[in-house]
Write a protein that holds these residues in place. Structure first.
Motif, mmCIF file in Angstrom:
data_model
loop_
_atom_site.group_PDB
_atom_site.id
_atom_site.type_symbol
_atom_site.label_atom_id
_atom_site.label_comp_id
_atom_site.label_asym_id
_atom_site.label_seq_id
_atom_site.Cartn_x
_atom_site.Cartn_y
_atom_site.Cartn_z
ATOM 1 N N UNK A 1 1.035 -1.416 -0.003
ATOM 2 C CA UNK A 1 -0.182 -0.215 -0.029
ATOM 3 C C UNK A 1 0.502 1.077 0.042
ATOM 4 N N UNK A 2 0.629 2.007 -1.341
ATOM 5 C CA UNK A 2 1.402 2.955 -0.890
ATOM 6 C C UNK A 2 0.605 4.545 -0.842
ATOM 7 N N UNK A 3 0.836 5.420 -0.009
ATOM 8 C CA UNK A 3 0.015 7.021 -0.445
ATOM 9 C C UNK A 3 0.544 7.946 -1.170
ATOM 10 N N UNK A 4 -0.307 8.543 -1.173
ATOM 11 C CA UNK A 4 -0.742 8.749 -2.627
ATOM 12 C C UNK A 4 0.829 9.825 -2.859
ATOM 13 N N UNK A 5 1.006 10.749 -2.079
ATOM 14 C CA UNK A 5 2.170 11.488 -2.214
ATOM 15 C C UNK A 5 3.558 10.926 -2.707
ATOM 16 N N UNK A 6 3.389 9.777 -2.584
ATOM 17 C CA UNK A 6 4.872 8.965 -2.756
ATOM 18 C C UNK A 6 4.935 8.746 -4.344
ATOM 19 N N UNK A 7 4.296 9.257 -5.564
ATOM 20 C CA UNK A 7 4.088 9.085 -7.213
ATOM 21 C C UNK A 7 4.769 9.831 -8.404
ATOM 22 N N UNK A 8 5.048 11.429 -6.944
ATOM 23 C CA UNK A 8 5.343 12.073 -7.457
ATOM 24 C C UNK A 8 6.849 12.099 -8.036
ATOM 25 N N UNK A 9 7.558 10.928 -6.953
ATOM 26 C CA UNK A 9 8.911 10.393 -7.056
ATOM 27 C C UNK A 9 8.745 8.936 -7.826
ATOM 28 N N UNK A 10 7.561 8.137 -7.988
ATOM 29 C CA UNK A 10 7.791 7.268 -8.608
ATOM 30 C C UNK A 10 7.253 7.630 -10.280
ATOM 31 N N UNK A 11 6.356 8.837 -10.078
ATOM 32 C CA UNK A 11 6.597 9.100 -11.952
ATOM 33 C C UNK A 11 7.845 9.527 -12.634
ATOM 34 N N UNK B 1 0.600 6.918 -20.725
ATOM 35 C CA UNK B 1 1.187 7.761 -19.756
ATOM 36 C C UNK B 1 2.479 6.470 -19.229
ATOM 37 N N UNK B 2 3.130 5.593 -19.214
ATOM 38 C CA UNK B 2 3.716 4.773 -19.378
ATOM 39 C C UNK B 2 3.394 3.560 -18.330
ATOM 40 N N UNK B 3 3.991 2.546 -17.154
ATOM 41 C CA UNK B 3 2.835 2.180 -15.810
ATOM 42 C C UNK B 3 2.535 2.464 -15.119
ATOM 43 N N UNK B 4 2.964 3.619 -14.398
ATOM 44 C CA UNK B 4 2.485 4.596 -13.604
ATOM 45 C C UNK B 4 1.919 5.517 -14.058
ATOM 46 N N UNK B 5 -0.026 5.346 -13.870
ATOM 47 C CA UNK B 5 -0.444 6.672 -14.257
ATOM 48 C C UNK B 5 -0.229 8.002 -14.125
ATOM 49 N N UNK C 1 12.853 1.608 -10.184
ATOM 50 C CA UNK C 1 11.371 2.326 -9.972
ATOM 51 C C UNK C 1 10.445 0.962 -8.576
ATOM 52 N N UNK C 2 10.572 -0.531 -8.454
ATOM 53 C CA UNK C 2 10.680 -1.270 -7.632
ATOM 54 C C UNK C 2 11.388 -1.633 -6.687
ATOM 55 N N UNK C 3 12.035 -0.693 -6.464
ATOM 56 C CA UNK C 3 12.760 -0.747 -5.262
ATOM 57 C C UNK C 3 12.037 0.141 -4.042
ATOM 58 N N UNK C 4 11.946 1.312 -5.267
ATOM 59 C CA UNK C 4 11.280 1.998 -4.086
ATOM 60 C C UNK C 4 9.719 1.769 -4.110
ATOM 61 N N UNK D 1 11.347 8.552 -12.011
ATOM 62 C CA UNK D 1 11.529 6.914 -12.540
ATOM 63 C C UNK D 1 10.466 5.947 -13.480
ATOM 64 N N UNK D 2 9.047 6.421 -14.127
ATOM 65 C CA UNK D 2 8.116 6.055 -14.705
ATOM 66 C C UNK D 2 8.770 6.339 -16.023
ATOM 67 N N UNK D 3 9.072 7.509 -15.730
ATOM 68 C CA UNK D 3 9.319 9.035 -16.580
ATOM 69 C C UNK D 3 10.948 8.149 -17.827
ATOM 70 N N UNK D 4 11.611 8.375 -16.611
ATOM 71 C CA UNK D 4 12.704 7.615 -17.132
ATOM 72 C C UNK D 4 12.677 6.493 -17.659
ATOM 73 N N UNK D 5 11.762 5.087 -17.666
ATOM 74 C CA UNK D 5 11.987 3.906 -17.773
ATOM 75 C C UNK D 5 11.160 4.254 -18.954
#
Length: 92
Positions: free
Chosen positions: A12-22, A87-91, A47-50, A24-28
């Protein structure tokens, strides 16, 4: 948000983490488009480690619907390409 990493389980991930994940998703996505296999491997691992680091694991017997499904760490570039949206893997 409930996120599943294929072959591993859910977190379970809090929504405020998605900036960081996005980021990495853009790089991927860029590495996939350029065919940069080494960059793809490195960024997918990051990305998976994060997700693992930032998320709280759900118990193995939890039956929560996953809102986001990420590939396994050993997924190929072609397998991940099949999972992508515009949008990549993460919308977002």
């Amino acid at each position: 948000m409930i996120v599943r990493i294929m072959g591993e389980g859910q977190v379970e991930l809090a929504d405020d983490h998605f900036t960081e994940l996005n980021k990495l998703d853009d790089e991927l996505l860029a590495e996939m488009e350029s065919g940069d296999e080494a960059g793809f491997r490195r960024t997918l691992a990051a990305l998976l480690d994060a997700v693992r680091r930032l998320g709280a694991p759900l118990p193995d017997d939890a039956l929560e619907p996953s809102e986001l499904i990420l590939p396994a760490a050993d997924a190929t570039l072609a397998e991940v390409r099949d999972m992508l949206s515009d949008d990549g893997l993460i919308p977002g």
